[in-house]
Structure formats: structure tokens, C-alpha cells
Motif scaffolding. Structure first.
Motif, mmCIF file in Angstrom:
data_model
loop_
_atom_site.group_PDB
_atom_site.id
_atom_site.type_symbol
_atom_site.label_atom_id
_atom_site.label_comp_id
_atom_site.label_asym_id
_atom_site.label_seq_id
_atom_site.Cartn_x
_atom_site.Cartn_y
_atom_site.Cartn_z
ATOM 1 N N GLU A 144 0.859 -1.179 0.000
ATOM 2 C CA GLU A 144 0.000 0.000 0.000
ATOM 3 C C GLU A 144 0.895 1.228 0.000
ATOM 4 O O GLU A 144 1.837 1.311 0.795
ATOM 5 N N LEU A 145 0.648 2.136 -0.870
ATOM 6 C CA LEU A 145 1.486 3.339 -0.926
ATOM 7 C C LEU A 145 0.681 4.541 -0.465
ATOM 8 O O LEU A 145 -0.295 4.927 -1.106
ATOM 9 N N THR A 146 1.071 5.073 0.647
ATOM 10 C CA THR A 146 0.413 6.296 1.097
ATOM 11 C C THR A 146 1.499 7.304 1.409
ATOM 12 O O THR A 146 2.319 7.086 2.304
ATOM 13 N N PHE A 147 1.471 8.366 0.667
ATOM 14 C CA PHE A 147 2.512 9.359 0.850
ATOM 15 C C PHE A 147 2.220 10.198 2.083
ATOM 16 O O PHE A 147 1.057 10.489 2.371
ATOM 17 N N PRO A 148 3.274 10.543 2.807
ATOM 18 C CA PRO A 148 3.047 11.432 3.935
ATOM 19 C C PRO A 148 2.575 12.782 3.398
ATOM 20 O O PRO A 148 3.193 13.337 2.493
#
Lengths: 406, 346
Positions: A144-148
Motif C-alpha cells: 500500500e502506498l500512502t505518501f506522507p
């Protein structure tokens, strides 16, 4: 080696696998490696190792068990493998024991497994595939890619604003619709009231003993409520009788106006033309009812009220009115000013509309179409104020003067 | 607003414009095209015309008559021949976009992290003039890491080594950004060149680029076998001594020897990158290691060599050849979320 001759396509055949391992060992010995823990306790496996050939177990055993048996078949310990592969021993243990949660993210776990399986001479792709199947639950293939993102400054998001706006608009429209529909209901509820009026009329007629036919005319409507004939305020049941009754009640009055008129001094104006108008705008008859029967003192007044009933009646609040202005021909604009010049009323009287002028001295009338305005004083019609289309200003609305023909 | 509308109608695409192969990922459809980055151009009456692109053109490479030129428009990961590259991109876009051609697509192209602004601009402009509505660029190591499934957005260091046709990208990523990256212009092409040079020097035999690539794929290895010669292969070429075609047998050991230099350059790049890595990130990398992507990762024993050169666990990503395309494609699919990694030259 012999394996190269027999199988030139595969680097990592099981027979050959130990060789890179040996080389790796040599390399590891020559250079200092920051290996975290040279663990020496899990030495129990090699003793029982080398019993089961890996291929036998590989059929339907778990990935971990296959790895372990292959490793034992090679006679290697976990620390040895960890040192050669540079994969930390806990990860190798987790692989062998199938603890997917202790492994780092998906790609790394698969990479470790591939490296380990190749090192052990197993089919790495097959092992990875099985590993994925095993870990369908805990092992996620896709990271899962969640950018800060910066913390939002607490502003209301645009979407919410639009949404709220839409809801508000919907509520406003709904409210308006409800209110307006309630209004129409009021007008729908109106028609029964002329019936009551008719009842009142009827009763008065019977009281005076005159105008029998009027009572008869009202009869068809009344038949339904014969039981409560004497009860003036109408109940729900009679309200159900629709507008049809109103014309029924009011029409006969007009139809026999010639008879009734002389005693009542009803203006002869009320002719068949009006009767039609009444029929046409039967539902509109509410104004007469709006002016309650109780303010209706003398009979002529009542008659006037009915005769006027075909249009809107303005100025009903002036109970003591003597002068009535009524548009008979075309629409007619009138303006009435107080003595001090302030505006009392200014509007366009539609055909049939009338205005009851308050009994006050010093009122000034301005009329846009003198020919179509009918003026009556105490119910008596007075001569027209002018020709059709003529504009007249500053007419004193003095009843006596008007009656005298001024 | 309008661009959103056309976005629904066009097939947005992500292009891995590689030195060796170009992969095209179409939104919602995955990788739909994987062809060599080769264009064959014919000259007719002084006018240049594209004869073939991709596989077909690759067959022509080194076998063309005078009026045909088979060109690889990219060298070292960047555009060497602007016009031909544009033709190639146009061809690929048309090939995957034929059905809904009235709306031009949004295109994401990946660029080497070490490319200069001029080179990036060249790539972006050629994609734009090839018919893209809007062009975004993504750095290759980031795309490779996303494509390999590394947790690039987490506060933990990930190291990816993408060995492409023209360049090798070494990068350390964390929190959705590139912490350190290093791009060396060594890749599959350099390995082919090394093989050609080795065979010419030691066997006086001249082989073509295509043959060299085949040799690398079949018996190429990053380190010589323990003993013996390893696998062997017949190679054909032209004898330099007497100029006649010749065939000879070459072994894995010889090829490993020839590849020592490019492999050494890759190892050097990885080591330099590790030297520049902050200690916290280095600690993460010790645990999880290095992930290899790109066609170069398929060179056998490269992971082994790297593992022993760095002392870190080295693993090869799933389907290393398409990692970059998959990562670029994912950036396209999750554009609102991943727009931080996309750049544009203007």
C-alpha cells in the motif's frame, strides 16, 4: 564438474548448489562480515537431517517444511545458511516456520525465499508461488502506498461545502414547495365556504319570508345536510360538497335578480354576464367568505356582497364602507389617496374586482379608465365618472356628492 | 475540466522508454506493449520514412542495406536521436491507442535519475510532439521500486538497483522520495560491448551486437564458475585474421571474465551509494537488503556477487524486466495519490 556436462542450462541444480555455497563460505571467511548473531543453538536439526529426500516432501508439504527438509538434506545449519545468504537468521527461521508476519514486506519476503530456495536447489518460482498461496491472508502481494501529506489546516473541504450547500438548497426548495402547496390547499378548501354563505343567505331569506326561490336554489346543496339545517357553521361533511355548489347557490340569486332586486335596491348591473363569470371563477369565490357573515349587517349589503362576489374584493376591512368601486368593463387602475396625500391603495382592478372605500372624508380617487369603473354609493349605482379610457384625477370620494352625481 | 473529459475517452499510458526495450502500460489494461527500442528508417528519394519499429526493426539491426538504417534512438538511457525517438514514441502510442484516437492521451515517461535537465526536456518534448496531451516524468529508480512492490512511502529505507540497458540506477528511497541516487552509464549495452571487445581481442572474431546480447543472455554470468569452464555456446562472426565467417565455442568462464568490468562498475556504484547512505537508512538496508530490478538483474550470479561484495541480502524482484513499467503504470493508476513522484519540465 559433472553437472555442467550433463545439464548445461541450469546453474542451480541441486548437485551444483553446494559449490557456490562453499565459495561463499570461503568469501565469508576471508572478509569480516557484520553478521548479527553467530547462533549456535539450533544444532539439533542436522542430526536428524539427511533422512528425507526433499523431493518426497515437496509435493504437498508447506513451503517452510520443504525448505527445512531441503536444508537438512544438504546438511546445513540455519546459521550457516544465514551467513552465506546474508539473510538474517530470524528471517530464515520465519520462512521455515511459515511465520509470515515476522518477515519484512512482500517483495523482500519473496526475494529472500527465492534466494533461499535457489541456494537449496529448489525451484524458486514454484516456491514463491506456493508461498503466496499459503500466505493469502497475512501476506500482501501489493504494498500500500500512502505518501506522507501535510496535516490539513482544518479547513472545511470544498467537497463538504458543496454538499452542504446542495442539502441547504434542497431543504429550502422543499420548504418553499411545502408552503406553497399548503397555500393552494387553502384555496382548495375555500369553495365550501360560499355554501355556508349560501346557508346564511338562505336563513336570512327564510327569516324575512321573502325570496323563497333563493332558498330553493340553495336546497339541492343543502339536502345532504338537512339534519343540521339550522346549524350555520358548516362541518366537514358539507365541506366535501365541492365548488359545484357555489355556483348552484349563487347563480339562482342572480338569475332572479330582477325579482329580488326592487325591494333590495340591488344594482341592476348584476346580469347574466356576471353569472357566467361566476361559473367560470367559482373556486375564486373565497373573498365573500373571507369577509365573515357576522359583519354583514343589512340585507342589501349581503346582496351586494354576493353580487360583488365574482371578483376579488379589496378593502373588506372597512366595514362601514359606503362607496364601492368596481371594474365592470376592462381592467381599471385606481389610486386612492388620503386627504394628506398619503397613499391608501393603488392597484389594478381586474374585471369584476371591487374596492370598498372606507367611510372617511377627504379621500381622493385617481382612475385610469373612468368608463369601466362603476361607482356605487350605498349599493346604488351612480353615473359613470367618464368615458372609457378616460383618465380622471382628483375625484373626491364623498358619498353624498357622488350620489348626487358629482 | 475539459482535460478530465478527454481523459475518460483517451487511454492514458505509462511508457518505460528504455535503451533496450520500450514498455507501454495502458491504464486499466496493464502492459500492452514490450518491444525493442529500435527504429528502421528508409530513405526514399531523399525523404526519410519509418520502415519498421520494434521487433521487426530489431531483426534488421546490423543487417541493413544502404538505404535502410536501423537506429536505436536511445543511448545510455537518454535520447540520442531526437527525431527518431519521436517517431518511435508516436508509433507506439498509435499502436496502443488506435481505438480511441480522437482524444490524445496523458503520458508518463520515466527518465534516469542521473539525466540532465536537457535530456529530460528532450524526452518530454518528444513525447508531447508524439501526440500526448500532457506529459509527466518519473524517475526510474522510484518507478522501479514501486513496480517491485517496495514500501517506498514508509519511513524505512529501501535500496533498489535497477540495471537497465543503458544505465544502472542505484537509489535509496524512504517516505516516498529519493534519499540518494546514483546513476552510472553501465548496463546491458556496456556488457554487450565488453563481450564483443573480449571476443575480438582474444579470438580475433568480430560478432555483432545482437549476437553479443544472445551470448550474454544464454551463458552470461557475473562471476566465473568455481572450476571448469561452465556452460558453453557456439558463436558465429567474422574472423578478423582472414576475413571469413567463422564459428567457435565460447565458455561461461570467458564471458564472466569479459563481464568483469561492467559488473565491477555496478558493484562500485552500489558501494558508493551505500557509503552515502545515512546510518538509520543503512540499518534498514542491512535488515532487508537490496532489490535488483531491470534486465541486468537476470544476469546469473549477479545477486551472488553483489551479496558478497556488500555483505547485504540481495534479492531479485518479481519480473525484473517490467518493474519500471509496472511502477510507472501504478503511478498512472494512482495518480492523485502518487503525484508527488511525478515531475514535469514546465
Amino acid at each position: 564438474m559433472d553437472s555442467t556436462a550433463s545439464d548445461p542450462q541450469q546453474t542451480e541444480t541441486p548437485a551444483e548448489a553446494p559449490e557456490p555455497a562453499a565459495a561463499a563460505e570461503a568469501a565469508a571467511a576471508s572478509e569480516p562480515v557484520p553478521e548479527p548473531e553467530p547462533v549456535s543453538e539450533p544444532m539439533s536439526e542436522p542430526v536428524i537431517g539427511a533422512v528425507a529426500p526433499p523431493a518426497a516432501l515437496a509435493v504437498n508439504a508447506g513451503v517452510g517444511a520443504t525448505l527445512r527438509s531441503a536444508r537438512e538434506g544438504m546438511g546445513k545449519t540455519l546459521p550457516e545458511c544465514a551467513k552465506l545468504l546474508r539473510i538474517r537468521q530470524p528471517f530464515l527461521e520465519a520462512l521455515e516456520e511459515g511465520r509470515h508476519r515476522d518477515l519484512p514486506g512482500g517483495t523482500y519476503a519473496a526475494g529472500f525465499l527465492r534466494t533461499y530456495a535457489e541456494f537449496l536447489g529448489l525451484d524458486s518460482e514454484e516456491m514463491v508461488r506456493r508461498f503466496r498461496e499459503e500466505g493469502a491472508g497475512g501476506f500482501k502481494n501489493r504494498t500500500e502506498l500512502t505518501f506522507p501529506s501535510p496535516v490539513s489546516e482544518g479547513r472545511i473541504p470544498g467537497g463538504a461545502v458543496i454538499f452542504l450547500g446542495l442539502i441547504l438548497a434542497a431543504v429550502a426548495y422543499g420548504g418553499w414547495y411545502l408552503l406553497s402547496s399548503a397555500e393552494t390547499k387553502v384555496t382548495e378548501m375555500v369553495p365550501p365556504l360560499p355554501d355556508r354563505l349560501a346557508g346564511v343567505l338562505n336563513r336570512q331569506a327564510s327569516l324575512t319570508g321573502e325570496t323563497r326561490p333563493a332558498g330553493e336554489a340553495a336546497k339541492p346543496g343543502e339536502e345532504a345536510m338537512k339534519a343540521k339545517e339550522d346549524v350555520v357553521p358548516p362541518t366537514e361533511t358539507e365541506e366535501e360538497k365541492p365548488a359545484a355548489q357555489a355556483p348552484a347557490a349563487s347563480e339562482p340569486v342572480k338569475a332572479e335578480a330582477p325579482q329580488v332586486e326592487p325591494p333590495k335596491a340591488e344594482p341592476p348591473k348584476v346580469e347574466p354576464v356576471k353569472a357566467e363569470a361566476v361559473k367560470a371563477e367559482a373556486p375564486k369565490v373565497e373573498p365573500p367568505k373571507a369577509e365573515p357573515p357576522k359583519v354583514e349587517p343589512p340585507k342589501p349589503e349581503a346582496a351586494a356582497a354576493t353580487s360583488v362576489s365574482d371578483g376579488k374584493v379589496y378593502g373588506t376591512e372597512y366595514a362601514d364602507s359606503r362607496v364601492v368601486l368596481k371594474a365592470t368593463g376592462d381592467d381599471c387602475w385606481i389610486q386612492v389617496r388620503e386627504v394628506d396625500g398619503s397613499l391608501l391603495m393603488s392597484r389594478l382592478l381586474r374585471r369584476g374586482d371591487s374596492f370598498r372605500v372606507p367611510n372617511r372624508s377627504g379621500l381622493n380617487l385617481m382612475v385610469g379608465n373612468a368608463g369601466s369603473l362603476e361607482v356605487s354609493v350605498d349599493g346604488r349605482k351612480v353615473p359613470a365618472l367618464g368615458a372609457a379610457g378616460q383618465v380622471r384625477r382628483d375625484i373626491r370620494l364623498d358619498p353624498d356628492k357622488l350620489a348626487a352625481g358629482g | 475540466m475539459f482535460s478530465k473529459l478527454t481523459g475518460w475517452m483517451s487511454a492514458d499510458m505509462a511508457i518505460d522508454l528504455g535503451t533496450a526495450n520500450t514498455l507501454v502500460y495502458v491504464k486499466g489494461r496493464g502492459i500492452v506493449l514490450n518491444e525493442p527500442s529500435v527504429v528502421a528508417i528508409a530513405e526514399e528519394k531523399g525523404k526519410k520514412k519509418v520502415l519498421a519499429v520494434g521487433d521487426e526493426a530489431k531483426m534488421m539491426l546490423g543487417r541493413t542495406p544502404g538505404y535502410i538504417q536501423a537506429i536505436r534512438p536511445l543511448r545510455d538511457g537518454v535520447i540520442a536521436d531526437f527525431e527518431v525517438a519521436e517517431e518511435m514514441i508516436k508509433h507506439f502510442i498509435r499502436k496502443v491507442h488506435n481505438r480511441r484516437s480522437f482524444a490524445s492521451p496523458l503520458v508518463i515517461v520515466c527518465v534516469p535519475s542521473g539525466s540532465t535537465a536537457v535530456e529530460r526536456r528532450a524526452i518530454q518534448e518528444s513525447a508531447e510532439s508524439a501526440g500526448a496531451r500532457r506529459v509527466f516524468l518519473i524517475e526510474e529508480p522510484m518507478a522501479a521500486a514501486i513496480g517491485a512492490g517496495l514500501p517506498v512511502t514508509e519511513p524505512t529505507g529501501s535500496m533498489v538497483v535497477d540495471i537497465g540497458g543503458g544505465t544502472t540506477e542505484v537509489a535509496v528511497l524512504s517516505l516516498g522520495g529519493i534519499v540518494y541516487s546514483r546513476s552510472v552509464r553501465v548496463g546491458g549495452d556496456k556488457m554487450d560491448e565488453a563481450i564483443i571487445a573480449y571476443i575480438r581481442r582474444n579470438h580475433n572474431l568480430l560478432v555483432g551486437e545482437g549476437s553479443a546480447e544472445r551470448i550474454k543472455k544464454e551463458i552470461g554470468s557475473a562471476c566465473p564458475p568455481e572450476d571448469g569452464e561452465g556452460r558453453t555456446m557456439e558463436i558465429k562472426g567474422r574472423d578478423l585474421m582472414n576475413g571469413v565467417p567463422k564459428e567457435l565455442i565460447i565458455s561461461e568462464r570467458q564471458i564472466a571474465e569479459s563481464l568483469a568490468e561492467p559488473v565491477g562498475a555496478i558493484i562500485e556504484a552500489v558501494k558508493v551509494a551505500l557509503e552515502h547512505t545515512a546510518p538509520e537508512l543503512a540499518a534498514d538496508i542491512v535488515d532487508k537488503g537490496i532489490v535488483l530490478t531491470g534486465g541486468g538483474a537476470l544476469l546469473s550470479n549477479l545477486d551472488y556477487v553483489l551479496r558478497h561484495a556488500t555483505g547485504l541480502p540481495v534479492s531479485i524482484a518479481d519480473d525484473p524486466l517490467s518493474c519500471v513499467a509496472l511502477g510507472t503504470g501504478r503511478a498512472l493508476e494512482e495518480m492523485p495519490k502518487l503525484k508527488n513522484v511525478l515531475t514535469s519540465m514546465y
